[in-house]
Design a protein around this motif. Structure first.
Motif, short mmCIF file in Angstrom:
data_model
loop_
_atom_site.label_atom_id
_atom_site.label_comp_id
_atom_site.label_asym_id
_atom_site.label_seq_id
_atom_site.Cartn_x
_atom_site.Cartn_y
_atom_site.Cartn_z
N PHE A 262 0.84 -1.21 0.00
CA PHE A 262 0.00 0.00 0.00
C PHE A 262 0.87 1.25 0.00
CE2 PHE A 262 -2.02 3.52 2.15
CZ PHE A 262 -3.31 3.54 1.67
N LEU A 263 1.89 1.30 0.89
CA LEU A 263 2.73 2.49 0.97
C LEU A 263 3.34 2.80 -0.39
CD1 LEU A 263 4.57 2.10 4.40
CD2 LEU A 263 2.64 3.57 3.82
N PHE A 264 3.76 1.74 -1.09
CA PHE A 264 4.40 1.92 -2.40
C PHE A 264 3.39 2.38 -3.45
CE2 PHE A 264 5.94 0.30 -6.48
CZ PHE A 264 7.23 0.79 -6.49
N THR A 265 2.32 1.61 -3.62
CA THR A 265 1.39 1.91 -4.71
C THR A 265 0.56 3.16 -4.42
OG1 THR A 265 -0.09 0.26 -3.73
CG2 THR A 265 1.15 -0.42 -5.64
N PHE A 266 0.14 3.32 -3.16
CA PHE A 266 -0.67 4.50 -2.87
C PHE A 266 0.16 5.77 -3.03
CE2 PHE A 266 -2.26 7.78 -0.04
CZ PHE A 266 -3.52 7.95 -0.58
N VAL B 244 -4.57 9.10 -16.70
CA VAL B 244 -5.63 9.23 -15.69
C VAL B 244 -6.08 7.84 -15.22
CG1 VAL B 244 -7.93 10.13 -15.21
CG2 VAL B 244 -6.38 11.41 -16.69
N VAL B 245 -6.23 6.93 -16.19
CA VAL B 245 -6.64 5.56 -15.85
C VAL B 245 -5.62 4.96 -14.88
CG1 VAL B 245 -7.11 3.26 -16.78
CG2 VAL B 245 -7.76 5.29 -18.10
N ALA B 246 -4.34 5.11 -15.20
CA ALA B 246 -3.29 4.57 -14.33
C ALA B 246 -3.35 5.23 -12.95
CB ALA B 246 -1.93 4.79 -14.97
N HIS B 247 -3.48 6.56 -12.93
CA HIS B 247 -3.50 7.29 -11.66
C HIS B 247 -4.61 6.79 -10.74
CE1 HIS B 247 -4.09 10.46 -8.72
NE2 HIS B 247 -5.29 10.70 -9.21
N PHE B 248 -5.85 6.72 -11.27
CA PHE B 248 -6.91 6.38 -10.31
C PHE B 248 -6.92 4.90 -9.97
CE2 PHE B 248 -9.77 6.47 -14.15
CZ PHE B 248 -10.28 5.18 -14.06
N HIS B 249 -6.34 4.06 -10.85
CA HIS B 249 -6.21 2.67 -10.42
C HIS B 249 -5.14 2.52 -9.34
CE1 HIS B 249 -8.75 1.64 -13.91
NE2 HIS B 249 -9.06 0.57 -13.19
N TYR B 250 -4.09 3.33 -9.40
CA TYR B 250 -3.10 3.29 -8.32
C TYR B 250 -3.72 3.71 -6.99
CZ TYR B 250 1.30 1.75 -10.26
OH TYR B 250 2.29 0.96 -10.77
N VAL B 251 -4.67 4.66 -7.04
CA VAL B 251 -5.32 5.08 -5.79
C VAL B 251 -6.39 4.06 -5.36
CG1 VAL B 251 -6.68 6.88 -4.68
CG2 VAL B 251 -4.90 7.51 -6.29
N MET B 252 -7.24 3.68 -6.31
CA MET B 252 -8.39 2.82 -5.95
C MET B 252 -7.96 1.38 -5.72
SD MET B 252 -11.06 4.96 -6.22
CE MET B 252 -10.03 5.39 -4.87
N MET B 253 -7.22 0.83 -6.67
CA MET B 253 -6.82 -0.56 -6.49
C MET B 253 -5.55 -0.65 -5.65
SD MET B 253 -6.47 -3.66 -9.15
CE MET B 253 -6.23 -5.30 -8.47
N GLY B 254 -4.54 0.13 -6.03
CA GLY B 254 -3.29 0.13 -5.26
C GLY B 254 -3.50 0.65 -3.86
N GLY B 255 -4.52 1.46 -3.65
CA GLY B 255 -4.83 1.95 -2.31
C GLY B 255 -5.89 1.09 -1.64
N ILE C 172 2.70 -4.12 -13.16
CA ILE C 172 2.92 -4.35 -14.60
C ILE C 172 1.72 -3.80 -15.38
CG2 ILE C 172 3.09 -6.12 -16.39
CD1 ILE C 172 4.65 -7.81 -14.41
N THR C 173 0.51 -4.07 -14.88
CA THR C 173 -0.69 -3.63 -15.59
C THR C 173 -0.77 -2.11 -15.69
OG1 THR C 173 -1.86 -5.55 -14.72
CG2 THR C 173 -3.20 -3.82 -15.69
N PHE C 174 -0.57 -1.46 -14.55
CA PHE C 174 -0.92 -0.04 -14.52
C PHE C 174 0.27 0.91 -14.67
CE2 PHE C 174 -4.57 -2.13 -12.57
CZ PHE C 174 -5.56 -1.64 -13.41
N PHE C 175 1.49 0.47 -14.33
CA PHE C 175 2.59 1.43 -14.52
C PHE C 175 2.79 1.71 -16.01
CE2 PHE C 175 6.69 3.47 -13.99
CZ PHE C 175 6.46 4.19 -12.82
N THR C 176 2.61 0.67 -16.84
CA THR C 176 2.73 0.86 -18.29
C THR C 176 1.74 1.91 -18.79
OG1 THR C 176 1.31 -1.06 -18.44
CG2 THR C 176 3.61 -1.41 -18.95
N GLN C 177 0.60 2.01 -18.11
CA GLN C 177 -0.43 2.93 -18.59
C GLN C 177 -0.05 4.40 -18.39
OE1 GLN C 177 -4.25 1.67 -17.08
NE2 GLN C 177 -4.06 -0.35 -18.00
N PHE C 178 0.86 4.67 -17.45
CA PHE C 178 1.38 6.04 -17.34
C PHE C 178 2.12 6.42 -18.63
CE2 PHE C 178 1.36 5.26 -12.62
CZ PHE C 178 0.44 6.24 -12.32
N PHE C 179 2.91 5.47 -19.17
CA PHE C 179 3.63 5.74 -20.41
C PHE C 179 2.64 5.89 -21.57
CE2 PHE C 179 6.70 3.21 -17.86
CZ PHE C 179 7.62 4.23 -17.64
N LEU C 180 1.67 4.96 -21.63
CA LEU C 180 0.66 5.05 -22.68
C LEU C 180 0.00 6.43 -22.69
CD1 LEU C 180 -1.20 1.61 -22.48
CD2 LEU C 180 -0.08 2.56 -24.50
#
Ligand code: CU1
Length: 589
Positions: free
Chosen positions: A392-396, A421-432, A471-479
């Protein structure tokens, strides 16, 4: 084991030992006003909705494996479907490509968003873990209004049924935000759209009533000796959330009702062709939907405070700062809705909303630094709850920090409506939230079900989810920074590699959750019996049996130490099995 003899003169069984006979048992669960049973029922229902939303997510990711020229050929030639890209397009992909692939794709991501937001993540922590543990951690017998609690559960189920019905009828393609004028004019079948909107409307009532119940419980039912600042931080998180639920949810209720009226009777509130204003809908919608982001994350933050303190056996650093930052986040959450619609407002308004949005960073950073300071020099246990807390500390943190470029007007213009944006809110919602929820379920599993789970299996599941998630969501920041817009089934070839990596990651997440599912089922069937206090926690839920008896405590507990006073009350070399503490004259007198 000391609880056994101190309770020997009572006959009361565990909360799930019901009457004999299957039907009698089912009836007893369906009519129960016991917050623990209701919490467990929510847990299973929420997990089921998570499964539905998850399948939709996997379908979306699967569709994005390749740029799919199939669709363009099909659009040109009418109904004939030509599969260009070969063998890989068998099975599910065929369904996705049926008739109009884009249409099916739109329904899939709407299904994913609507189910995950309204039916899974908003009720997730408060309705399941909150319901089960709030009264116990307060030292109470139940929530303040047990019957209202049961009603909230049935309202939740009704809302979910409306949503599932809409999905079974074919689903909607509006996106989970139901933006007008598309949602009032899309030629999709009326009732599918109306049913999905009504689902969200009904679910809102469940949310309001649960929030109200919790606010009153926290005010009125704290055990003797428990002041506001003796409450476990999980309860501060749930309390702050409940306030938002009570204040913000009515706004979405009215908004969705207006939307239904607009769709059915064309009354001209949101539709510009009838003199309405579509941007008005966006203001209404986000006035609720931004605060609700904190409904999702505040209880999760509360879980993290418990996990980190208990599993590093340290007094939490900055208790009051963490407690007040929960209220601070709840307060600020009402002032920042405009950051979702920067391009639909005047310059001054956009600047104000941008500035206000940055305020959220302050209480959030306070929490993160306090958690880190708590871990410092703690005796950190390596187990599933702690792994999830560290994850959580890492992803959030990534989720929070990547919000800053979105709050900044200059950069938001480029990033708006992209995969960033997709990556950002998944990091908060899922990663958090999801990560904390999983950690919390493992932490409290022995208490809820009286069985231990396989620790190695839990940690393996956690690692798979963590690796797959990144792997799923960090790539989406680049996309996103490269310009891939969200909500499109097709894309230009240059994005394919990143999309493929993202999809492979989603399969690793799936594997992780399957491992968790296996571990949970194995625990329920053949898990080792759990001790009263397997982790050595100091909050009140560890002062009752595992699983708790029907009325939670044999005697009303009296609080004699703070929730995290490990430094004061835990003797060196203490084994949690020796609970209650030798120097602790509390509840078991
Ligand atoms: Cu927001």
């Amino acid at each position: 084991m000391s609880y056994a003899d101190s309770n020997a003169h009572h006959e009361e069984g565990s909360y799930f030992s019901g009457p004999p006979g299957m039907l009698a048992k089912i009836w007893q669960w369906m009519t129960t006003v016991d917050h623990k049973k209701i919490g467990v029922m929510y847990l299973f229902a929420i997990m089921f909705m998570f499964f539905i939303g998850g399948v939709a997510a996997l379908a979306v990711r699967y569709e994005l494996l390749d740029p799919v020229r199939t669709v363009q050929m099909m659009d040109a030639s009418g109904e004939e479907m030509t599969i260009v890209t070969g063998e890989r397009l068998a099975g599910l992909k065929d369904i996705m490509n049926a008739r109009s692939a884009n249409e099916v794709y739109n329904r899939m991501f709407t299904l994913h968003g609507a189910v995950m937001v309204f039916m899974f993540i908003v009720p997730s922590v408060p309705a399941s873990l909150g319901n089960f543990f709030l009264p116990i951690m307060l030292g109470a017998k139940d929530v303040a209004f047990p019957r209202l609690n049961l009603l909230s559960w049935y309202i939740y189920v009704t809302g979910c049924l409306f949503g599932v019905l809409s999905i079974l009828m074919g689903g909607v393609d509006t996106g989970w935000t139901f933006y007008t004028p598309y949602s009032t004019t899309t030629d999709a079948d009326h009732w599918r759209v109306v049913l999905m909107i009504l689902a969200a409307f009904i679910l809102g009532f469940s949310s309001i009533l649960t929030g109200m119940n919790f606010v009153v419980s926290v005010h009125k039912l704290r055990a003797p000796g428990m002041g506001w600042f003796d409450m476990p931080l999980f309860l501060w998180g749930v309390y702050a959330t409940s306030i938002i639920q009570v204040l913000a949810t009515p706004v979405i209720g009215i908004t969705l009702l207006l939307l239904v009226f607009e769709r059915l009777f064309h009354i001209g509130i949101f539709d510009p062709s009838m003199g309405g204003d579509p941007v008005l809908y966006q203001h209404f919608f986000w006035f609720y939907s931004h605060p609700v982001v904190y409904v999702m994350i505040l209880p999760a933050m509360g879980i993290i405070s418990e996990l980190i303190a208990v599993h590093s056996r340290k007094h939490i650093f900055g208790y009051r700062a963490i407690a007040f930052s929960s209220l601070g986040i709840a307060g600020v959450s009402f002032l920042v809705w405009g950051h979702h619609i920067f391009t639909a407002m005047g310059e001054l308004a956009a600047i104000l909303f941008s500035g206000l949005t940055f305020l959220v960073a302050i209480p959030t950073a306070i929490k993160v630094f306090n958690w880190l300071a708590t871990l410092y020099k703690g005796s950190i246990a390596i187990n599933t709850p702690m792994l999830y807390a560290l994850a959580f500390l890492f992803t959030f943190s990534i989720g929070g920090l990547t919000g800053l470029p979105l709050a900044t007007l200059a950069t938001d213009l480029h990033l708006h409506d992209t995969y960033y944006v997709v990556a950002h809110f998944h990091y908060v919602m899922m990663g958090g939230t999801v990560v904390a929820f999983m950690g919390g379920i493992h932490h409290w599993w022995p208490k809820m079900f009286g069985k231990m789970y396989n620790e190695k299996g839990g940690m393996l599941g956690c690692i798979l989810v963590f690796v797959g998630f990144n792997i799923t969501f960090f790539t989406q920041f680049f996309l996103g920074t490269q310009g891939m817009p969200r909500r499109y089934a097709n894309y230009v070839d240059e994005f394919q590699t990143l999309h493929q990596i993202s999809t492979y990651g989603s399969w690793i997440i799936l594997l992780g959750f399957l491992v968790h599912l296996g571990v949970f089922i194995a625990s329920l069937i053949s898990g080792e019996k759990a001790d009263q206090n397997p982790w050595g926690g100091l909050t009140l839920e560890w002062e009752t049996e595992s699983p708790p008896i029907e009325h939670n405590f044999h005697h009303e507990p009296v609080v004699t130490h703070g929730p995290y006073d490990f430094d004061k009350v835990v003797p060196p070399g203490w084994d949690p099995k020796d609970y209650p503490l030798p120097a602790n004259p509390s509840s078991h007198s």
